[in-house]
Design a protein around this motif. Structure first.
Motif, PDB file in Angstrom:
ATOM      1  N   LEU A 550      -0.784  -7.871   1.505  1.00  0.00           N
ATOM      2  CA  LEU A 550      -2.000  -7.540   2.245  1.00  0.00           C
ATOM      3  C   LEU A 550      -2.761  -6.483   1.460  1.00  0.00           C
ATOM      4  O   LEU A 550      -2.240  -5.406   1.189  1.00  0.00           O
ATOM      5  N   LEU A 551      -3.973  -6.794   1.055  1.00  0.00           N
ATOM      6  CA  LEU A 551      -4.813  -5.846   0.337  1.00  0.00           C
ATOM      7  C   LEU A 551      -5.725  -5.133   1.325  1.00  0.00           C
ATOM      8  O   LEU A 551      -6.351  -5.771   2.176  1.00  0.00           O
ATOM      9  N   VAL A 552      -5.805  -3.816   1.213  1.00  0.00           N
ATOM     10  CA  VAL A 552      -6.680  -3.018   2.074  1.00  0.00           C
ATOM     11  C   VAL A 552      -7.409  -2.001   1.214  1.00  0.00           C
ATOM     12  O   VAL A 552      -6.857  -1.474   0.243  1.00  0.00           O
ATOM     13  N   GLU A 553      -8.651  -1.729   1.560  1.00  0.00           N
ATOM     14  CA  GLU A 553      -9.357  -0.648   0.889  1.00  0.00           C
ATOM     15  C   GLU A 553      -8.721   0.680   1.287  1.00  0.00           C
ATOM     16  O   GLU A 553      -8.313   0.866   2.443  1.00  0.00           O
ATOM     17  N   ASP A 554      -8.628   1.589   0.327  1.00  0.00           N
ATOM     18  CA  ASP A 554      -7.884   2.823   0.606  1.00  0.00           C
ATOM     19  C   ASP A 554      -8.642   3.785   1.518  1.00  0.00           C
ATOM     20  O   ASP A 554      -8.162   4.892   1.794  1.00  0.00           O
ATOM     21  N   ARG A 555      -9.789   3.358   2.031  1.00  0.00           N
ATOM     22  CA  ARG A 555     -10.458   4.127   3.079  1.00  0.00           C
ATOM     23  C   ARG A 555      -9.802   3.918   4.436  1.00  0.00           C
ATOM     24  O   ARG A 555     -10.116   4.622   5.398  1.00  0.00           O
ATOM     25  N   MET A 556      -8.913   2.918   4.536  1.00  0.00           N
ATOM     26  CA  MET A 556      -8.213   2.687   5.787  1.00  0.00           C
ATOM     27  C   MET A 556      -7.301   3.870   6.108  1.00  0.00           C
ATOM     28  O   MET A 556      -6.699   4.465   5.206  1.00  0.00           O
ATOM     29  N   ASP A 557      -7.178   4.216   7.383  1.00  0.00           N
ATOM     30  CA  ASP A 557      -6.361   5.344   7.832  1.00  0.00           C
ATOM     31  C   ASP A 557      -4.932   5.201   7.306  1.00  0.00           C
ATOM     32  O   ASP A 557      -4.291   4.165   7.506  1.00  0.00           O
ATOM     33  N   PRO A 558      -4.390   6.226   6.624  1.00  0.00           N
ATOM     34  CA  PRO A 558      -3.019   6.153   6.111  1.00  0.00           C
ATOM     35  C   PRO A 558      -1.987   5.839   7.186  1.00  0.00           C
ATOM     36  O   PRO A 558      -0.982   5.180   6.914  1.00  0.00           O
ATOM     37  N   ALA A 559      -2.214   6.306   8.408  1.00  0.00           N
ATOM     38  CA  ALA A 559      -1.269   6.009   9.485  1.00  0.00           C
ATOM     39  C   ALA A 559      -1.262   4.514   9.803  1.00  0.00           C
ATOM     40  O   ALA A 559      -0.200   3.936  10.094  1.00  0.00           O
ATOM     41  N   THR A 560      -2.432   3.885   9.717  1.00  0.00           N
ATOM     42  CA  THR A 560      -2.513   2.435   9.930  1.00  0.00           C
ATOM     43  C   THR A 560      -1.781   1.702   8.824  1.00  0.00           C
ATOM     44  O   THR A 560      -1.027   0.750   9.077  1.00  0.00           O
ATOM     45  N   VAL A 561      -1.973   2.137   7.594  1.00  0.00           N
ATOM     46  CA  VAL A 561      -1.296   1.515   6.451  1.00  0.00           C
ATOM     47  C   VAL A 561       0.218   1.642   6.597  1.00  0.00           C
ATOM     48  O   VAL A 561       0.968   0.684   6.368  1.00  0.00           O
ATOM     49  N   ALA A 562       0.678   2.819   7.006  1.00  0.00           N
ATOM     50  CA  ALA A 562       2.120   3.038   7.168  1.00  0.00           C
ATOM     51  C   ALA A 562       2.699   2.108   8.236  1.00  0.00           C
ATOM     52  O   ALA A 562       3.798   1.559   8.082  1.00  0.00           O
ATOM     53  N   GLU A 563       1.981   1.945   9.331  1.00  0.00           N
ATOM     54  CA  GLU A 563       2.468   1.070  10.400  1.00  0.00           C
ATOM     55  C   GLU A 563       2.484  -0.393   9.949  1.00  0.00           C
ATOM     56  O   GLU A 563       3.418  -1.143  10.291  1.00  0.00           O
ATOM     57  N   LEU A 564       1.503  -0.796   9.178  1.00  0.00           N
ATOM     58  CA  LEU A 564       1.495  -2.165   8.654  1.00  0.00           C
ATOM     59  C   LEU A 564       2.690  -2.398   7.737  1.00  0.00           C
ATOM     60  O   LEU A 564       3.324  -3.467   7.779  1.00  0.00           O
ATOM     61  N   ARG A 565       3.011  -1.434   6.931  1.00  0.00           N
ATOM     62  CA  ARG A 565       4.190  -1.557   6.062  1.00  0.00           C
ATOM     63  C   ARG A 565       5.475  -1.610   6.895  1.00  0.00           C
ATOM     64  O   ARG A 565       6.393  -2.364   6.581  1.00  0.00           O
ATOM     65  N   ARG A 566       5.522  -0.836   7.957  1.00  0.00           N
ATOM     66  CA  ARG A 566       6.701  -0.870   8.819  1.00  0.00           C
ATOM     67  C   ARG A 566       6.888  -2.252   9.433  1.00  0.00           C
ATOM     68  O   ARG A 566       8.027  -2.708   9.648  1.00  0.00           O
ATOM     69  N   ARG A 567       5.779  -2.927   9.667  1.00  0.00           N
ATOM     70  CA  ARG A 567       5.839  -4.271  10.255  1.00  0.00           C
ATOM     71  C   ARG A 567       6.184  -5.347   9.214  1.00  0.00           C
ATOM     72  O   ARG A 567       6.298  -6.517   9.561  1.00  0.00           O
ATOM     73  N   GLY A 568       6.315  -4.985   7.965  1.00  0.00           N
ATOM     74  CA  GLY A 568       6.728  -5.929   6.945  1.00  0.00           C
ATOM     75  C   GLY A 568       5.644  -6.418   6.017  1.00  0.00           C
ATOM     76  O   GLY A 568       5.912  -7.235   5.124  1.00  0.00           O
ATOM     77  N   HIS A 569       4.426  -5.932   6.175  1.00  0.00           N
ATOM     78  CA  HIS A 569       3.351  -6.309   5.255  1.00  0.00           C
ATOM     79  C   HIS A 569       3.522  -5.550   3.941  1.00  0.00           C
ATOM     80  O   HIS A 569       3.775  -4.340   3.945  1.00  0.00           O
ATOM     81  N   GLN A 570       3.402  -6.248   2.833  1.00  0.00           N
ATOM     82  CA  GLN A 570       3.434  -5.608   1.525  1.00  0.00           C
ATOM     83  C   GLN A 570       2.017  -5.131   1.205  1.00  0.00           C
ATOM     84  O   GLN A 570       1.246  -5.820   0.546  1.00  0.00           O
ATOM     85  N   VAL A 571       1.693  -3.961   1.699  1.00  0.00           N
ATOM     86  CA  VAL A 571       0.328  -3.454   1.608  1.00  0.00           C
ATOM     87  C   VAL A 571       0.071  -2.890   0.215  1.00  0.00           C
ATOM     88  O   VAL A 571       0.850  -2.077  -0.298  1.00  0.00           O
ATOM     89  N   GLU A 572      -1.021  -3.332  -0.388  1.00  0.00           N
ATOM     90  CA  GLU A 572      -1.484  -2.791  -1.663  1.00  0.00           C
ATOM     91  C   GLU A 572      -2.879  -2.226  -1.437  1.00  0.00           C
ATOM     92  O   GLU A 572      -3.810  -2.973  -1.104  1.00  0.00           O
ATOM     93  N   THR A 573      -3.015  -0.918  -1.605  1.00  0.00           N
ATOM     94  CA  THR A 573      -4.319  -0.300  -1.404  1.00  0.00           C
ATOM     95  C   THR A 573      -5.192  -0.526  -2.624  1.00  0.00           C
ATOM     96  O   THR A 573      -4.729  -0.510  -3.764  1.00  0.00           O
ATOM     97  N   GLN A 574      -6.461  -0.774  -2.354  1.00  0.00           N
ATOM     98  CA  GLN A 574      -7.450  -1.045  -3.385  1.00  0.00           C
ATOM     99  C   GLN A 574      -8.488   0.081  -3.409  1.00  0.00           C
ATOM    100  O   GLN A 574      -8.574   0.879  -2.469  1.00  0.00           O
TER     101      GLN A 574
END
Length: 613
Positions: A550-574
């Motif tokens: 899952l690609l997300v712009e790094d303007r996304m809230d870090p807490a949201t990114v952390a929760e997405l990773r906890r759910r199993g998404h391989q988040v890559e910030t752009q």
């Protein structure tokens, strides 16, 4: 929230596109009495000149239109078809098991010219000379070279010099790469369009007669002859590593015409969203809405929202892989795919954690069949096979990319080309959403007598029998091009879209949901941090995928990114402004009256603009 520019509002008309010169050209038409269709055609031809690395005359264009006099949405299909000689056996007999991403072999009939002419003929008011004049001017006198054009040409220049000398002659004036900020002209293309206009007017008088004569010049006259001769000539190196000539003939061009078709649609809350049929990927947008209608997105946390939208996209795109294709040749169960019953059952597959499988469904009890994907299916940044190969808006940047977040074109042209988009609304209420693409300068060798090259949309066909997307003579490839239109409470509301290959319908869904659930205005929804999944196979050569990424712009809230990773998404910030290139125009519910026409455009890449008053 902060926006990079204002949402525009006014009463006279609005044009939004991926390049400021196209938007300005379209607006000049509205200022001089033309309607939305005249303006869209003018802007579309200008885009071929000012964004040659993203589209060209040899490409294609689908559009959704709202003619106010007709009170309905229609689809203009300017998507060309496979040549009569393009069979699975014929191509595999050349030692090819996956359609190349460049060269002449994947060329389909160039449909953009026919698509724009059909729009002009049926709903426009201007003559052909008038709508082509701005494009001819820019081709003849030159355009300001944006950095992305210069970077693209610089990357493929060694290939042009070694393998595609006709492209070198066109795009390397005096043997040098055009300088960013300088001027670049394409006088051969200007001469091609001038000749089309002259031949059209020789068969006048009368606007419709001129348009039909121009269509003949293109599809059965001098343009078709040049295309046929070039394809039948020598072979040209493509991404297979071998040299191939083309399969396209003059008869293929003469036998094709753009069409007006009924759209696919689905209701969502007080809205109805319209897309092309399954010859495009547009219905995945509708499938996502059908799935999401069962969730309370208004009450969802940011992480829950992103997770739910992403998992719905995975299911919709899995169905695209199994079921979509040209419905004239394939039995596509689109009614079942969009049905309430089917999506209620599929909705239960969306759980609290990310799912790493590709899970097509069984509409109407039918058994899905997926293509046999090339190995390795999982592409990585290190391999260079990432993010919609063939569409650099979504390709991962190299570590030494000249600009963060900017996609790179491979030296062999593999990560090549992208797409444009434009939207128009006029003072009479007519609206257009169009996504021209294909025939970008690095897709195939330039035809020297015409000043443009053919597109490579045929790379989306499969060389495997029995699939909806199998290569068939006369079939349309299952394109990624996906303009969008929406009504609200039965009244025309929104024309919108974006470049981005497989990501078009993810970014467009995100934008739409930001309006409907987030209460944002057009510019706020475009500027909001964007995200998309890389889970499903790319439509472009060599068809790689990155499951659960899952690609997300790094303007996304870090807490949201952390929760997405906890759910199993391989988040890559752009990088912060790197995903999406949306534009949109809209009509307020109380327009005309106390409401306004509105427009907004994408700031990413510092290229798109909306204009209006």
């Amino acid at each position: 929230m902060f926006t990079t520019r204002p949402e525009l509002s006014g009463d006279h008309g609005m044009v939004a596109s991926t390049h400021w010169l196209a938007s300005a050209a379209g607006m000049s038409v509205l200022e001089r009495g033309g309607n939305a269709f005249d303006a869209a055609v003018t802007a579309g031809f200008v885009l071929q000149v000012v964004e040659p690395h993203l589209n060209g005359p040899g490409g294609e264009v689908p559009a959704l239109v709202w003619p106010e006099a007709e009170q309905k949405v229609s689809v203009v299909c300017g998507q060309g078809v496979a040549p009569a000689a393009a069979t699975v056996d014929a191509v595999r007999g050349l030692g090819v098991d996956l359609m190349p991403g460049t060269g002449l072999l994947p060329a389909t009939v160039p449909g953009a010219f026919g698509g724009w002419l059909l729009m002009l003929e049926r709903w426009g008011t201007w003559r052909l000379r008038d709508v082509l004049e701005p494009a001819i001017f820019y081709a003849e006198h030159g355009i300001p070279v944006i950095e992305r054009i210069a970077n693209t040409i610089e990357t493929v220049a060694p290939m042009f010099r070694a393998d595609w000398p006709t492209s070198a002659a066109t795009w390397l004036p005096d043997g040098a790469v055009p300088v960013a900020g300088g001027r670049f002209a394409n006088p051969v293309l200007a001469a091609t369009y001038r000749r089309v206009v002259d031949e059209a007017e020789a068969h006048g008088p009368g606007r419709e007669r001129e348009i039909e004569a121009a269509r003949s010049a293109w599809y059965s006259g001098f343009v078709a002859e040049a295309v046929s001769e070039f394809c039948a000539g020598r072979g040209w190196r493509d991404t297979s590593g071998d040299e191939h000539s083309g399969l396209l003939t003059g008869d293929d061009l003469a036998g094709w015409r753009a069409t007006v078709e009924e759209p696919a649609s689905v209701d969502y809350r007080d809205h109805t969203v319209f897309k092309t049929d399954s010859w495009g990927q547009g219905p995945v947008f509708l499938q996502q809405l059908a799935l999401l209608s069962g969730f309370d997105l208004d009450a969802a946390s940011p992480a829950e929202f992103v997770h739910t939208v992403t998992e719905s996209a995975k299911l919709a795109f899995a169905d695209r892989e199994a079921w979509y294709g040209d419905p004239r040749f394939a039995d596509v169960p689109l009614t079942a795919l969009l049905s309430k019953e089917y999506n209620e059952a599929r909705r239960g597959l969306i759980g609290p954690a990310a799912n790493g499988e590709l899970r097509p469904g069984s509409p109407a009890g039918r058994t899905p069949r997926l293509p046999v994907y090339p190995e390795p299916i999982v592409a990585t940044a290190a391999s260079g096979v990432v993010g919609g190969v063939g569409e650099p808006t979504v390709a991962m940047p190299a570590a030494d990319a000249p600009e963060p977040g900017e996609a790179q074109t491979g030296a062999n042209g593999r990560v090549n080309g992208d797409t444009c988009h434009l939207d128009v609304v006029d003072r009479w209420g007519n609206m257009v959403s169009a996504t021209p693409s294909g025939g970008w300068l690095q897709s195939s060798p330039t035809i020297p007598s015409l000043g443009f090259c053919l597109g490579t949309r045929g790379q989306m066909f499969w060389l495997q029998d029995g699939l909806p997307g199998t290569l068939r003579p006369g079939a349309r490839p299952r394109t990624t091009l996906s303009p969008s239109f929406a009504t609200r409470n039965g009244r025309p509301w929104l024309a919108f879209g974006t470049p981005g290959g497989d990501q078009q319908d993810q970014w467009s869904v995100n934008f739409f949901l930001s309006l409907v659930h987030g209460g944002l205005n057009l510019q706020e929804a475009i500027d909001a941090p964007m995200f998309h999944s890389m889970h499903f196979p790319s439509s472009f050569y060599p068809r790689g995928s990155r499951p659960n990424v899952l690609l997300v712009e790094d303007r996304m809230d870090p807490a949201t990114v952390a929760e997405l990773r906890r759910r199993g998404h391989q988040v890559e910030t752009q990088p912060p402004w790197s995903l999406g290139r949306l534009s949109a125009v809209a009509r307020d519910a109380d327009w005309p009256g106390t409401g306004f026409l509105r427009a907004a455009a994408n700031p990413r890449g510092a290229q798109g603009y909306a204009v209006g008053r």
